[in-house]
Design an enzyme around this catalytic site. Structure first.
Site, short mmCIF file in Angstrom:
data_model
loop_
_atom_site.label_atom_id
_atom_site.label_comp_id
_atom_site.label_asym_id
_atom_site.label_seq_id
_atom_site.Cartn_x
_atom_site.Cartn_y
_atom_site.Cartn_z
N ASP A 1 0.84 -1.20 0.00
CA ASP A 1 0.00 0.00 0.00
C ASP A 1 0.87 1.25 0.00
O ASP A 1 2.00 1.24 0.51
CB ASP A 1 -0.91 -0.02 1.25
CG ASP A 1 -2.05 0.98 1.14
OD1 ASP A 1 -2.39 1.38 0.02
OD2 ASP A 1 -2.58 1.37 2.19
N GLY A 2 0.34 2.33 -0.57
CA GLY A 2 1.00 3.62 -0.48
C GLY A 2 1.58 4.16 -1.79
O GLY A 2 2.22 5.21 -1.78
N ASN A 3 1.33 3.46 -2.88
CA ASN A 3 1.86 3.94 -4.17
C ASN A 3 1.37 5.35 -4.50
O ASN A 3 2.14 6.21 -4.93
CB ASN A 3 1.39 3.04 -5.33
CG ASN A 3 1.99 1.66 -5.27
OD1 ASN A 3 2.95 1.42 -4.53
ND2 ASN A 3 1.43 0.75 -6.04
N ARG B 1 0.03 7.75 -2.50
CA ARG B 1 0.50 8.82 -1.62
C ARG B 1 1.97 9.12 -1.85
O ARG B 1 2.41 10.28 -1.82
CB ARG B 1 0.26 8.44 -0.15
CG ARG B 1 -1.17 8.71 0.30
CD ARG B 1 -1.48 8.00 1.58
NE ARG B 1 -1.57 6.56 1.37
CZ ARG B 1 -1.47 5.64 2.32
NH1 ARG B 1 -1.22 6.02 3.56
NH2 ARG B 1 -1.61 4.37 2.04
N ARG C 1 -0.60 9.48 -9.68
CA ARG C 1 -0.78 8.19 -9.00
C ARG C 1 -0.27 7.05 -9.90
O ARG C 1 0.28 6.07 -9.40
CB ARG C 1 -2.26 7.97 -8.65
CG ARG C 1 -2.76 8.91 -7.55
CD ARG C 1 -4.23 8.61 -7.21
NE ARG C 1 -4.41 7.23 -6.81
CZ ARG C 1 -4.22 6.77 -5.57
NH1 ARG C 1 -3.86 7.59 -4.61
NH2 ARG C 1 -4.40 5.50 -5.30
N HIS D 1 2.20 3.80 -9.14
CA HIS D 1 1.98 2.38 -9.40
C HIS D 1 3.14 1.79 -10.21
O HIS D 1 3.54 0.65 -10.00
CB HIS D 1 0.65 2.16 -10.11
CG HIS D 1 -0.54 2.51 -9.26
ND1 HIS D 1 -0.68 2.07 -7.96
CD2 HIS D 1 -1.65 3.26 -9.51
CE1 HIS D 1 -1.81 2.54 -7.45
NE2 HIS D 1 -2.41 3.27 -8.38
N ARG E 1 -12.31 2.29 -7.75
CA ARG E 1 -11.49 3.46 -8.11
C ARG E 1 -11.86 3.99 -9.50
O ARG E 1 -12.50 3.29 -10.27
CB ARG E 1 -10.01 3.05 -8.08
CG ARG E 1 -9.58 2.69 -6.67
CD ARG E 1 -8.10 2.51 -6.57
NE ARG E 1 -7.75 2.15 -5.20
CZ ARG E 1 -6.53 2.21 -4.71
NH1 ARG E 1 -5.52 2.59 -5.49
NH2 ARG E 1 -6.29 1.88 -3.47
N LEU F 1 11.12 -20.17 -5.32
CA LEU F 1 10.13 -19.28 -4.70
C LEU F 1 8.77 -19.52 -5.33
O LEU F 1 8.65 -19.61 -6.55
CB LEU F 1 10.54 -17.80 -4.91
CG LEU F 1 9.57 -16.76 -4.36
CD1 LEU F 1 9.58 -16.75 -2.83
CD2 LEU F 1 9.92 -15.35 -4.88
N ARG G 1 -4.62 -2.12 8.92
CA ARG G 1 -5.80 -2.95 8.67
C ARG G 1 -5.46 -4.00 7.63
O ARG G 1 -4.45 -3.88 6.93
CB ARG G 1 -6.99 -2.10 8.23
CG ARG G 1 -6.72 -1.20 7.05
CD ARG G 1 -7.99 -0.42 6.63
NE ARG G 1 -7.69 0.59 5.62
CZ ARG G 1 -7.60 1.90 5.85
NH1 ARG G 1 -7.81 2.39 7.05
NH2 ARG G 1 -7.31 2.73 4.86
N LEU G 2 -6.35 -5.00 7.51
CA LEU G 2 -6.06 -6.12 6.60
C LEU G 2 -6.75 -5.96 5.25
O LEU G 2 -6.34 -6.61 4.28
CB LEU G 2 -6.49 -7.44 7.25
CG LEU G 2 -5.75 -7.77 8.55
CD1 LEU G 2 -6.23 -9.12 9.10
CD2 LEU G 2 -4.24 -7.82 8.33
C1 IPE Z 1 -1.59 0.27 -3.36
O1 IPE Z 1 -1.37 1.64 -3.38
C2 IPE Z 1 -1.84 -0.28 -4.74
C3 IPE Z 1 -3.24 -0.66 -4.99
C4 IPE Z 1 -4.19 -0.66 -4.11
C5 IPE Z 1 -3.57 -1.05 -6.33
P1 IPE Z 1 -2.57 2.67 -3.32
O2 IPE Z 1 -3.00 2.98 -4.72
O3 IPE Z 1 -3.66 2.19 -2.43
O4 IPE Z 1 -1.85 3.91 -2.68
P2 IPE Z 1 -2.47 4.93 -1.63
O5 IPE Z 1 -2.96 4.12 -0.47
O6 IPE Z 1 -3.57 5.67 -2.33
O7 IPE Z 1 -1.31 5.80 -1.28
C1 IPE Z 2 -5.30 -2.70 -0.08
O1 IPE Z 2 -5.02 -1.35 -0.25
C2 IPE Z 2 -5.23 -3.40 -1.39
C3 IPE Z 2 -3.92 -3.46 -2.02
C4 IPE Z 2 -2.80 -3.07 -1.50
C5 IPE Z 2 -3.90 -4.07 -3.31
P1 IPE Z 2 -6.18 -0.26 -0.36
O2 IPE Z 2 -5.51 1.05 -0.48
O3 IPE Z 2 -7.13 -0.63 -1.44
O4 IPE Z 2 -6.91 -0.45 1.04
P2 IPE Z 2 -7.81 0.55 1.89
O5 IPE Z 2 -8.88 1.07 0.97
O6 IPE Z 2 -6.92 1.67 2.35
O7 IPE Z 2 -8.31 -0.28 3.03
MG MG Z 3 -4.12 2.45 -0.45
#
Ligand code: IPE
Ligand code: IPE
Ligand code: MG
Length: 230
Positions: free
Chosen positions: A8-10, A12, A21, A25, A59, A119, A178-179
């Site tokens: 997560d976090g790509n 931001r 964004r 990714h 999204r 792996l 969170r999960l």
């Molecule tokens: C995780 O990064 C990648 C995917 C969910 C596809 P996000 O796209 O959720 O990045 P943030 O959470 O908005 O920073």
């Molecule tokens: C979880 O990230 C899914 C992936 C990393 C692929 P999200 O960014 O979608 O999760 P939420 O919405 O913050 O819970």
């Molecule tokens: Mg996210």
């Protein structure tokens, strides 16, 4: 060892740097390559990466299309490298909502990398853990009384994968704790690690530190620690 990562976090990460964004990714996909390369030498036998959740269809269409394009590129570009490095690649999750080109890329990767033993890489795409549990449950006959092990195997198979041991360590990057519907059954006794690093910042060194942290944890599975058990 089975490691699961919620990458997560790509978005931001990119926004902070004044980039799109989509660029986030792309950087995330590049980090997947490096982590996959580093994993076997760190004792990781199974690596499950959360790439796209069933809820991520919510999204904007343009972001979803960009992600689907990146998945295709990743699979096409990485399949040969996986073969060379002994990586067996599987994609778990639904197959009926993704495009035919991506479906073909998944099947090709699966076929070509099937002999890999260094792996077991599982990419979770259009994945929901709760839906996976429901699909596995549907495969049971009414009079079946499955064991936990048997149900675990069914869970993997019902989601286009092959059986795996439970998750030992679950890492989530991006600061959230969170999960988000990832590996709910498989992570019953997983050690959890939440890091504020955004996914494109989580390199092999961060992974090494996470594994070192994991190795200091005492896992008891409900029993007493050996010293106290007498
Ligand atoms: C995780 O990064 C990648 C995917 C969910 C596809 P996000 O796209 O959720 O990045 P943030 O959470 O908005 O920073
Ligand atoms: C979880 O990230 C899914 C992936 C990393 C692929 P999200 O960014 O979608 O999760 P939420 O919405 O913050 O819970
Ligand atoms: Mg996210």
């Amino acid at each position: 060892m089975h490691l699961g990562i919620i990458m997560d976090g790509n978005g931001r990460w990119a926004t902070r740097l004044g980039r799109s964004r989509g660029a986030g990714h792309r950087a995330g996909a590049a980090m997947v390559r490096r982590i996959v390369e580093a994993a076997p030498d760190l004792g990781i036998g199974v690596l499950t990466l959360f790439a796209f959740s069933a809820d991520n269809w919510r999204r904007p269409a343009a972001e979803v299309a960009w992600l689907m394009r990146l998945f295709r590129e990743y699979l096409r570009g990485e399949t040969e490298r996986c073969v060379a490095n002994g990586v067996r690649l599987e994609v778990i999750g639904r197959r009926d909502r993704i495009g035919p080109a991506l479906q073909r890329a998944i099947e090709t990767a699966y076929r070509k990398t099937a002999a890999g033993t260094r792996l077991h890489l599982r990419i979770a795409l259009d994945y929901s853990s709760r839906d996976a549990i429901l699909r596995a449950a549907q495969c049971l006959s009414p009079e079946a009384a499955p064991t936990r092990d048997a149900f675990s195997r069914l869970l993997a198979i019902a989601d286009h994968g092959t059986p795996v041991p439970d998750v030992d360590l679950l890492i989530r990057t991006g600061g959230e704790r969170r999960l988000s519907d990832f590996l709910l059954w498989e992570a019953a006794y997983a050690e959890l690690l939440f890091t504020p690093l955004m996914w494109p910042e989580f390199g092999p060194e961060a992974l090494r530190e996470a594994i070192a942290d994991f190795s200091t944890r005492q896992r008891r599975f409900g029993a007493l620690p050996e010293a106290a058990a007498g």
